[in-house]
Design an enzyme around this catalytic site. Structure first.
Site, mmCIF file in Angstrom:
data_model
loop_
_atom_site.group_PDB
_atom_site.id
_atom_site.type_symbol
_atom_site.label_atom_id
_atom_site.label_comp_id
_atom_site.label_asym_id
_atom_site.label_seq_id
_atom_site.Cartn_x
_atom_site.Cartn_y
_atom_site.Cartn_z
ATOM 1 N N HIS A 293 -9.319 1.175 5.023
ATOM 2 C CA HIS A 293 -8.030 1.386 5.688
ATOM 3 C C HIS A 293 -8.209 2.332 6.873
ATOM 4 O O HIS A 293 -9.022 3.259 6.814
ATOM 5 C CB HIS A 293 -7.015 1.956 4.694
ATOM 6 C CG HIS A 293 -5.627 1.953 5.238
ATOM 7 N ND1 HIS A 293 -5.177 2.928 6.088
ATOM 8 C CD2 HIS A 293 -4.612 1.067 5.109
ATOM 9 C CE1 HIS A 293 -3.931 2.645 6.441
ATOM 10 N NE2 HIS A 293 -3.565 1.521 5.858
ATOM 11 N N GLU B 277 -6.603 4.768 7.898
ATOM 12 C CA GLU B 277 -6.437 6.198 7.600
ATOM 13 C C GLU B 277 -7.702 6.766 6.971
ATOM 14 O O GLU B 277 -8.050 7.931 7.198
ATOM 15 C CB GLU B 277 -5.205 6.398 6.696
ATOM 16 C CG GLU B 277 -3.918 6.197 7.491
ATOM 17 C CD GLU B 277 -2.776 5.575 6.710
ATOM 18 O OE1 GLU B 277 -2.772 5.654 5.469
ATOM 19 O OE2 GLU B 277 -1.876 4.995 7.359
ATOM 20 N N GLU C 19 -4.934 -4.813 10.892
ATOM 21 C CA GLU C 19 -3.912 -3.785 11.075
ATOM 22 C C GLU C 19 -4.205 -3.004 12.354
ATOM 23 O O GLU C 19 -5.020 -2.065 12.332
ATOM 24 C CB GLU C 19 -3.906 -2.823 9.887
ATOM 25 C CG GLU C 19 -3.642 -3.492 8.556
ATOM 26 C CD GLU C 19 -3.170 -2.487 7.516
ATOM 27 O OE1 GLU C 19 -2.040 -2.639 7.036
ATOM 28 O OE2 GLU C 19 -3.907 -1.527 7.221
ATOM 29 N N LYS D 272 0.062 4.267 -0.293
ATOM 30 C CA LYS D 272 -0.581 5.462 0.278
ATOM 31 C C LYS D 272 -0.370 6.660 -0.656
ATOM 32 O O LYS D 272 -0.281 6.463 -1.860
ATOM 33 C CB LYS D 272 -0.063 5.718 1.695
ATOM 34 C CG LYS D 272 -0.120 4.431 2.527
ATOM 35 C CD LYS D 272 0.106 4.636 3.985
ATOM 36 C CE LYS D 272 0.006 3.288 4.696
ATOM 37 N NZ LYS D 272 0.110 3.418 6.144
ATOM 38 N N ASN E 254 0.864 -1.185 0.000
ATOM 39 C CA ASN E 254 0.000 0.000 0.000
ATOM 40 C C ASN E 254 0.900 1.234 0.000
ATOM 41 O O ASN E 254 1.491 1.578 1.012
ATOM 42 C CB ASN E 254 -0.888 -0.036 1.252
ATOM 43 C CG ASN E 254 -1.689 1.238 1.433
ATOM 44 O OD1 ASN E 254 -1.765 2.075 0.526
ATOM 45 N ND2 ASN E 254 -2.291 1.384 2.612
ATOM 46 N N GLY F 155 2.733 2.486 10.587
ATOM 47 C CA GLY F 155 3.667 3.588 10.377
ATOM 48 C C GLY F 155 4.392 4.040 11.625
ATOM 49 O O GLY F 155 4.982 5.120 11.648
ATOM 50 N N SER G 169 3.763 -1.853 10.342
ATOM 51 C CA SER G 169 5.211 -1.902 10.553
ATOM 52 C C SER G 169 5.825 -3.258 10.212
ATOM 53 O O SER G 169 6.749 -3.716 10.890
ATOM 54 C CB SER G 169 5.551 -1.477 11.980
ATOM 55 O OG SER G 169 5.152 -0.124 12.202
HETATM 56 P P1 PGA Z 1 3.056 0.433 7.540
HETATM 57 O O1 PGA Z 1 1.560 0.606 6.949
HETATM 58 O O2 PGA Z 1 3.581 -0.879 6.958
HETATM 59 O O3 PGA Z 1 3.807 1.623 7.014
HETATM 60 O O4 PGA Z 1 2.957 0.380 9.003
HETATM 61 C C1 PGA Z 1 0.701 -0.490 6.809
HETATM 62 C C2 PGA Z 1 -0.606 -0.050 6.202
HETATM 63 O O5 PGA Z 1 -1.072 1.038 6.553
HETATM 64 O O6 PGA Z 1 -1.219 -0.763 5.390
#
Ligand code: PGA
Length: 252
Positions: free
Chosen positions: A94, A96, A166, A11, A9, A172, A213
């Site tokens: 997601h 976010e 997640e 983003k 992803n 992140g 992460s």
């Molecule tokens: P990250 O994001 O691997 O940067 O923690 C995962 C995601 O949001 O799908």
């Protein structure tokens, strides 16, 4: 036997030119990884040019979102049919999008149904926030997200789903869940409600990923768990070597 699944992803990262460069560089190494379903999810702007680069490869393409209506006066939105013209997958719900763009279990449900209608495979994201985690509400939150997000989904579509667990506090942050903890949440609080909704056999066939992460260093530990079938990778999917190593770690 569930085929391992690794999706990147991106983003809101990479212009079209940057996306083309990264995909061109990544493709040969990713193609060499067999027995893993591999998917790239660049920003909307890059989907069309990246689709051209992936043509004839075994690497799938996914959008990071879609809207549930088929067409009409919805300024700024992208329909499932528009996505399906170039992609096979769509990330839905997601964290976010839930945190910054008002997504709820109800909108997630509409988007899942719409994605399936367009022939797309939804990658449905769920996970608890830090405060929910700290107050011991993980099980309640993820099982509610599953039951409400997948409400009234026809049983025949369920095996095609991909679910990504997640934990929001792990996204992140560099603070991944432990593999053992993530496996317990997935097995007891995600796969179990799926079994109650769609039957044990179907629940056993649904791919459930871990995200948050994931790195080249910790991926193998997640993939070694009984109920973790792959990863949804954010930051590390923007780095050629890291993402290739994560997909390699998913080979059974
Ligand atoms: P990250 O994001 O691997 O940067 O923690 C995962 C995601 O949001 O799908």
């Amino acid at each position: 036997m569930r085929t391992p699944f690794v999706a990147g992803n991106w983003k809101m990262n990479k212009t079209v030119a940057e996306a083309r460069a990264l995909v061109s560089e990544m493709t040969p190494a990713l193609r060499a990884v067999k027995g893993v379903e591999k998917v790239l999810c660049p920003p909307f702007m890059a989907l069309v040019p990246v689709a051209a680069l992936l043509q004839g490869t075994d690497i799938g393409l996914g959008a990071q979102d879609l809207f549930w209506e088929a067409k009409g006066a919805f300024t700024g939105q992208v329909s499932p049919g528009m996505v399906a013209e170039f992609c096979q997958y769509a990330i839905i719900g997601h964290s976010e999008r839930r945190a910054y763009f008002g997504e709820t279990d109800e909108t997630v449900n509409k988007k899942i149904v719409a994605a399936f209608s367009a022939g797309l495979t939804p990658i449905v994201c769920i996970g608890e926030t830090l405060s929910e985690y700290e107050s011991g509400r993980t099980a309640e939150v993820v099982s509610r997200q599953i039951r409400a997000g997948l409400k009234a989904l026809p049983v025949n579509l369920a095996p095609k789903l991909v679910v990504a667990y997640e934990p929001v506090w792990a996204i992140g942050t560099g603070r991944a869940s432990t593999a053992v903890d993530a496996n317990v949440v997935i097995r007891d609080h995600i796969r179990k409600p799926l079994a109650e909704m769609f039957g044990v056999e179907t629940a056993q066939s649904i791919r459930i990923l871990y995200g948050g992460s994931v790195t080249a260093a910790n991926a193998a530990e997640f993939f070694g768990q009984t109920d973790i079938d792959g990863a949804l990778v954010g930051g590390a999917s923007l780095k050629l070597d890291d993402f290739v190593r994560i997909t390699q770690a998913a080979v059974k």
